[in-house]
Design a protein around this motif. Structure first.
Motif, PDB file in Angstrom:
ATOM      1  N   THR A  92       9.230  29.239  39.213  1.00  0.00           N
ATOM      2  CA  THR A  92       8.781  29.484  40.465  1.00  0.00           C
ATOM      3  C   THR A  92       9.294  29.386  41.701  1.00  0.00           C
ATOM      4  O   THR A  92      10.359  28.944  40.704  1.00  0.00           O
ATOM      5  CB  THR A  92       7.431  28.502  39.827  1.00  0.00           C
ATOM      6  OG1 THR A  92       8.249  27.196  40.141  1.00  0.00           O
ATOM      7  CG2 THR A  92       6.254  28.706  38.429  1.00  0.00           C
ATOM      8  N   HIS A  94       9.182  26.282  43.362  1.00  0.00           N
ATOM      9  CA  HIS A  94       9.097  24.804  43.111  1.00  0.00           C
ATOM     10  C   HIS A  94      10.268  25.048  41.610  1.00  0.00           C
ATOM     11  O   HIS A  94      11.196  24.340  42.298  1.00  0.00           O
ATOM     12  CB  HIS A  94       7.370  24.219  42.466  1.00  0.00           C
ATOM     13  CG  HIS A  94       7.852  23.441  42.039  1.00  0.00           C
ATOM     14  ND1 HIS A  94       8.034  22.739  40.827  1.00  0.00           N
ATOM     15  CD2 HIS A  94       8.684  21.843  41.841  1.00  0.00           C
ATOM     16  CE1 HIS A  94       8.563  21.945  40.011  1.00  0.00           C
ATOM     17  NE2 HIS A  94       8.475  20.770  41.280  1.00  0.00           N
ATOM     18  N   GLN A  97      13.819  25.573  43.421  1.00  0.00           N
ATOM     19  CA  GLN A  97      13.647  24.714  45.028  1.00  0.00           C
ATOM     20  C   GLN A  97      14.494  23.332  43.712  1.00  0.00           C
ATOM     21  O   GLN A  97      15.155  23.138  44.281  1.00  0.00           O
ATOM     22  CB  GLN A  97      12.671  23.971  45.045  1.00  0.00           C
ATOM     23  CG  GLN A  97      11.991  25.361  46.420  1.00  0.00           C
ATOM     24  CD  GLN A  97      10.397  24.839  47.512  1.00  0.00           C
ATOM     25  OE1 GLN A  97       9.946  25.535  47.226  1.00  0.00           O
ATOM     26  NE2 GLN A  97      10.126  23.534  46.890  1.00  0.00           N
ATOM     27  N   GLU A 101      17.875  21.602  44.674  1.00  0.00           N
ATOM     28  CA  GLU A 101      18.583  20.351  45.015  1.00  0.00           C
ATOM     29  C   GLU A 101      19.863  19.979  44.172  1.00  0.00           C
ATOM     30  O   GLU A 101      20.371  19.205  44.349  1.00  0.00           O
ATOM     31  CB  GLU A 101      17.257  19.834  45.322  1.00  0.00           C
ATOM     32  CG  GLU A 101      16.667  19.991  45.860  1.00  0.00           C
ATOM     33  CD  GLU A 101      17.150  20.133  47.215  1.00  0.00           C
ATOM     34  OE1 GLU A 101      17.637  18.927  47.932  1.00  0.00           O
ATOM     35  OE2 GLU A 101      17.645  20.894  48.247  1.00  0.00           O
ATOM     36  N   GLN A 112       7.818  38.760  39.693  1.00  0.00           N
ATOM     37  CA  GLN A 112       8.551  39.266  40.385  1.00  0.00           C
ATOM     38  C   GLN A 112       7.895  38.299  41.206  1.00  0.00           C
ATOM     39  O   GLN A 112       6.787  37.673  41.195  1.00  0.00           O
ATOM     40  CB  GLN A 112       7.707  40.029  39.763  1.00  0.00           C
ATOM     41  CG  GLN A 112       7.042  41.258  41.632  1.00  0.00           C
ATOM     42  CD  GLN A 112       6.879  42.749  41.680  1.00  0.00           C
ATOM     43  OE1 GLN A 112       7.346  43.548  40.604  1.00  0.00           O
ATOM     44  NE2 GLN A 112       5.129  42.595  41.406  1.00  0.00           N
ATOM     45  N   VAL A 114       6.629  37.434  44.192  1.00  0.00           N
ATOM     46  CA  VAL A 114       4.847  37.863  45.938  1.00  0.00           C
ATOM     47  C   VAL A 114       4.556  36.949  47.113  1.00  0.00           C
ATOM     48  O   VAL A 114       3.825  37.242  47.915  1.00  0.00           O
ATOM     49  CB  VAL A 114       3.447  38.404  45.089  1.00  0.00           C
ATOM     50  CG1 VAL A 114       4.227  39.927  44.305  1.00  0.00           C
ATOM     51  CG2 VAL A 114       2.661  37.317  44.384  1.00  0.00           C
ATOM     52  N   ASP A 115       5.482  35.716  46.898  1.00  0.00           N
ATOM     53  CA  ASP A 115       4.938  34.383  47.501  1.00  0.00           C
ATOM     54  C   ASP A 115       5.906  34.492  48.855  1.00  0.00           C
ATOM     55  O   ASP A 115       7.299  34.175  48.882  1.00  0.00           O
ATOM     56  CB  ASP A 115       4.954  33.503  46.528  1.00  0.00           C
ATOM     57  CG  ASP A 115       4.710  31.993  47.720  1.00  0.00           C
ATOM     58  OD1 ASP A 115       4.709  31.891  48.553  1.00  0.00           O
ATOM     59  OD2 ASP A 115       4.381  31.063  46.340  1.00  0.00           O
ATOM     60  N   PRO A 116       5.674  34.815  50.125  1.00  0.00           N
ATOM     61  CA  PRO A 116       6.310  34.391  50.985  1.00  0.00           C
ATOM     62  C   PRO A 116       6.676  33.529  51.158  1.00  0.00           C
ATOM     63  O   PRO A 116       8.174  33.387  51.877  1.00  0.00           O
ATOM     64  CB  PRO A 116       5.360  34.118  52.522  1.00  0.00           C
ATOM     65  CG  PRO A 116       4.029  34.601  52.286  1.00  0.00           C
ATOM     66  CD  PRO A 116       3.959  34.728  50.361  1.00  0.00           C
ATOM     67  N   ALA A 117       5.826  32.141  50.928  1.00  0.00           N
ATOM     68  CA  ALA A 117       7.563  31.073  51.208  1.00  0.00           C
ATOM     69  C   ALA A 117       8.298  31.071  49.848  1.00  0.00           C
ATOM     70  O   ALA A 117       9.097  30.280  50.131  1.00  0.00           O
ATOM     71  CB  ALA A 117       6.451  29.673  50.279  1.00  0.00           C
ATOM     72  N   ASP A 120      10.828  33.220  51.540  1.00  0.00           N
ATOM     73  CA  ASP A 120      11.668  33.460  52.388  1.00  0.00           C
ATOM     74  C   ASP A 120      12.642  32.083  52.112  1.00  0.00           C
ATOM     75  O   ASP A 120      13.935  32.854  52.485  1.00  0.00           O
ATOM     76  CB  ASP A 120      11.133  32.330  52.900  1.00  0.00           C
ATOM     77  CG  ASP A 120       9.854  33.364  54.125  1.00  0.00           C
ATOM     78  OD1 ASP A 120      10.124  34.496  54.122  1.00  0.00           O
ATOM     79  OD2 ASP A 120       9.005  32.778  54.791  1.00  0.00           O
ATOM     80  N   TYR A 121      12.351  31.328  51.123  1.00  0.00           N
ATOM     81  CA  TYR A 121      13.496  30.124  50.659  1.00  0.00           C
ATOM     82  C   TYR A 121      14.638  30.826  50.476  1.00  0.00           C
ATOM     83  O   TYR A 121      15.352  30.595  50.308  1.00  0.00           O
ATOM     84  CB  TYR A 121      12.706  29.178  49.754  1.00  0.00           C
ATOM     85  CG  TYR A 121      13.614  27.945  48.707  1.00  0.00           C
ATOM     86  CD1 TYR A 121      13.995  26.945  49.942  1.00  0.00           C
ATOM     87  CD2 TYR A 121      14.058  28.669  47.281  1.00  0.00           C
ATOM     88  CE1 TYR A 121      15.144  26.612  49.245  1.00  0.00           C
ATOM     89  CE2 TYR A 121      14.451  27.488  47.486  1.00  0.00           C
ATOM     90  CZ  TYR A 121      15.559  26.396  47.751  1.00  0.00           C
ATOM     91  OH  TYR A 121      16.046  25.332  47.330  1.00  0.00           O
ATOM     92  N   ASP A 124      17.048  32.738  52.747  1.00  0.00           N
ATOM     93  CA  ASP A 124      17.286  31.264  53.348  1.00  0.00           C
ATOM     94  C   ASP A 124      18.250  31.273  52.849  1.00  0.00           C
ATOM     95  O   ASP A 124      19.459  30.423  53.315  1.00  0.00           O
ATOM     96  CB  ASP A 124      16.902  29.768  53.522  1.00  0.00           C
ATOM     97  CG  ASP A 124      17.479  29.231  54.267  1.00  0.00           C
ATOM     98  OD1 ASP A 124      17.631  29.092  55.714  1.00  0.00           O
ATOM     99  OD2 ASP A 124      17.520  27.823  53.561  1.00  0.00           O
ATOM    100  N   GLY A 143       5.165  45.715  44.801  1.00  0.00           N
ATOM    101  CA  GLY A 143       6.059  44.945  44.369  1.00  0.00           C
ATOM    102  C   GLY A 143       7.293  44.913  45.737  1.00  0.00           C
ATOM    103  O   GLY A 143       7.912  44.314  45.477  1.00  0.00           O
ATOM    104  N   ILE A 146       6.752  44.420  49.174  1.00  0.00           N
ATOM    105  CA  ILE A 146       6.800  42.648  49.489  1.00  0.00           C
ATOM    106  C   ILE A 146       7.682  41.882  49.632  1.00  0.00           C
ATOM    107  O   ILE A 146       7.826  41.516  50.540  1.00  0.00           O
ATOM    108  CB  ILE A 146       5.376  42.454  48.318  1.00  0.00           C
ATOM    109  CG1 ILE A 146       4.097  43.164  48.702  1.00  0.00           C
ATOM    110  CG2 ILE A 146       5.256  40.624  49.224  1.00  0.00           C
ATOM    111  CD1 ILE A 146       3.794  42.246  47.775  1.00  0.00           C
ATOM    112  N   ARG A 154      15.551  37.171  56.220  1.00  0.00           N
ATOM    113  CA  ARG A 154      16.221  35.927  56.558  1.00  0.00           C
ATOM    114  C   ARG A 154      17.837  36.710  55.863  1.00  0.00           C
ATOM    115  O   ARG A 154      18.655  35.383  55.533  1.00  0.00           O
ATOM    116  CB  ARG A 154      15.229  35.239  55.592  1.00  0.00           C
ATOM    117  CG  ARG A 154      14.225  34.777  56.467  1.00  0.00           C
ATOM    118  CD  ARG A 154      14.224  32.659  56.073  1.00  0.00           C
ATOM    119  NE  ARG A 154      12.554  32.642  56.552  1.00  0.00           N
ATOM    120  CZ  ARG A 154      12.461  31.417  57.237  1.00  0.00           C
ATOM    121  NH1 ARG A 154      13.523  31.145  57.456  1.00  0.00           N
ATOM    122  NH2 ARG A 154      11.376  31.003  57.743  1.00  0.00           N
TER     123      ARG A 154
END
Lengths: 422, 422
Positions: A92, A94, A97, A101, A112, A114-117, A120-121, A124, A143, A146, A154
């Protein structure tokens, strides 16, 4: 990271302290320095499990990208990387991330995106860190579209690496035929920002597969083999090597049997993804591992073995009827999805110096949120205030119940605070 | 409290911020500002549930000590106290520590304390804070002896208040007869540091009880009534009032029917302990609440109603076969102990302005750690990248999967970060 008395397992009379300093506290579980329940990781067994898996992968010539979702513990991710893991597998946004970190530089997301957030991460991270390598799955043209459309906003000059996921009819995600795999692979090839780096499948969720019926797993792995050969023949893969990944914690020997040594136009990296080996368990993966050793000479000849490193300690809080004890641990503390936990150890404070193995006849028959119902044999020497050590089945769903698990040495001195991020 | 991108739900491109400032972020779930899955608490429904329970308790002349284990969210504890709750009920040392660190001044632990670290902490809190009131249960002479011996080491001049727990044969904790209750009560009376403040029972775990078979609950409540009358006649209770407590989230109307208005030698405080009312759910407690309204005129006449305030949003990640969608949420995000979650809402980003209620025929048929298998009707307009809102059953086991749940207004703007401590 600071720990304080709001963390499960930290004594109410403790001051706030840095988790790295926990060994200096001198806390011992059997001396009752900490409130129960506690989730414990036995360091000696953890070391043995890590060594076994490392040796097995080296002997087999495969890479390991252990699934980090099992523990969600960056300290264990870092240890796995130090032990030679090629990447950490995750599920996921999360989880990615948390790993980033904590300095994890190669991540395989076995999903796959599909979540823009999420996209994006990842884009980036790729654009801003040339040392970060990332792979994820695709299983449909939609998929691919997308991911392509969002990632290009980015990514900069980087490409985002993908593996086509092969699935099984009636199973989880993944294309259901070689034809579909090809259609998805061609869509990736047509993208200006994605690159096809290999093929993936998860044999652990193939319908009908069990340790005593491995035919569906073998047929599924053969389908992966067929897809990768065909895609390579058509020149669909980019990059210096082709990544071929399968292998959860149940059938990783079969993955090697069926997929190692495949000859393609470029070097092949076969990547296993077992996440459970590090903690192992008392039931589900103990059973799977026995079958792996029976099936695989390489596994049975690898020095040592996987053993349960995780256990949960709780008190006998009440014995309201003959043969029934209520323990101070429940669904908030223990896995209950594969099997109920199993009583393994007994310790009486003030009398015993070490936990004794429990004889047969002790059984957890139900869990409430904060209680376990334990049946025990007539005449057993059990009192309220005694401590019971519970073995679990399916480590993923015990780890996720603990903000911190406590690493203990063989005498149950607390030496490590394993912080999780669920 | 600081939140950063290591917290589930916080976007990877977000900087660290104070949780109290989350409304200022301007995040909206439907605008896809945050990665999914997300656990959402709908503020309007939460307000309605709080108002309903407050009115119901006031109308019934009973006190509420909501079980804090459900949410383990100090912000919600504080809200419940502000709404008139008499105390917060809790289960474990850890839970009490979290509540005390957040200023909760009256705690009922619905368990017998046998853990020295737990007893030390409670005794220390009582000795050092004259404004702290604490009650716990006892169900055996051995339990009384353990508590007495350990508590006296730190209590100073305070006494530690206990309730004798009445249990049911074949059930959880608690004495199995009035005789036993008396023996335990007399042991408390003999202690120099404990004081008997009342009687407790939990009708929610009485064997055989269901919403359509309430006889066992009624008989159990009658046994409590009988014990409290007899103990009072013998003058076993100390203090200005007698605490009589029962009532989980399933049968609290019956507790009032059977125990309210009992006449004793001192004023009686009848304390319900429902924890689930604040979030409620879509299946288990929706069903129980329908039965409560059918049985209880007072419940059906109380303005408003309890309604599910909690939902989990996830993406459709893959549609690998006709009628099968895989969602980006699983056992790590959703309750699966009472029932599997139920698909309730559908939202297509870029097209819809608000989620639509799903028609019949959508069903979660299995969960993996990070995936949900959703069956959907032939011909349904469903695509990967769509958002599904899931209702849950048994809020306790969804709350415990989230470090933060997000409070949203009716338009899904994020207005509150509800931090939990599991």
């Amino acid at each position: 990271m600071e720990l304080d008395r709001r963390t499960k397992g930290i004594p109410g009379l403790s001051d706030t302290f840095d988790s790295a300093d926990i060994a200096g506290k001198g806390w011992n579980v059997l001396r009752q320095d900490m409130p129960l329940p506690l989730a414990l990781l036995r360091e000696t067994t953890l070391d043995g499990n890590a060594a076994w898996m490392r040796a097995f992968c080296e002997n087999s010539g495969v890479s390991l990208a252990p699934h980090g979702k099992t523990t969600m513990c960056p300290q264990l991710f870092q240890r796995q990387i130090a032990d030679g893991a090629w990447a950490i597998t995750l599920s996921t946004a999360h989880q990615v991330q948390v790993a980033r970190e904590n300095g994890i530089n190669r991540i395989l997301v076995a999903n796959q995106l599909v979540d823009p957030a999420f996209i994006d991460y990842v884009a980036d991270q790729l654009a801003t860190d040339a040392g970060f390598d990332f792979l994820c799955l695709v299983d449909s043209i939609a998929g691919v579209e997308i991911l392509d459309a969002r990632a290009k906003q980015r990514l900069g000059a980087r490409r985002l690496g993908v593996l086509v996921e092969i699935g099984a009819a009636g199973g989880r995600t993944g294309v259901r035929s070689t034809q579909e795999a090809f259609a998805v692979a061609r869509a990736v090839k047509a993208s200006s920002v994605l690159e096809l780096r290999g093929i993936e499948g998860f044999e652990g969720s193939v319908p009908g597969a069990t340790s005593t019926n491995i035919g569906p797993v073998e047929r599924f792995l053969d389908a992966i083999r067929e897809s990768v050969l065909a895609a390579d023949a058509e020149g669909l893969f980019t990059g210096d090597e082709i990544v071929l990944s399968a292998g959860g914690s149940s059938y990783f020997d079969l993955v090697i049997d069926r997929l190692a040594g495949i000859e393609l136009s470029k070097p092949v990296r076969l990547v296993l993804r077992s996440g459970c080996y590090i903690a192992h368990d008392d039931i589900l993966y103990t059973d799977h591992f026995a079958h792996i050793r029976k099936r695989s000479e390489r596994a049975s000849h690898t020095h040592g073995r996987l053993a349960p490193a995780i256990e949960v300690f709780a008190y006998v809080q009440s014995i309201p009827e003959a043969g029934l004890a209520l323990l101070t641990a429940g669904k908030r503390d223990l896995s209950y999805d594969a099997h109920l936990p199993v009583p393994r150890k007994h310790f009486r404070p003030g009398r015993d110096t070490a936990p004794a193995e429990l004889a047969a006849g002790y059984k957890i028959e139900a869990l409430n949120d904060q209680h376990a119902y334990m049946r025990f044999p007539e005449g057993a020497d059990l009192r309220i205030g005694d401590i019971i050590g519970l073995g679990i089945s399916h480590p993923c769903t015990t780890f996720d119940k603990w903000d911190v698990l406590y690493g203990v040495d063989d005498d149950y001195n607390v030496v490590t605070a394993y912080k999780t991020f669920f």
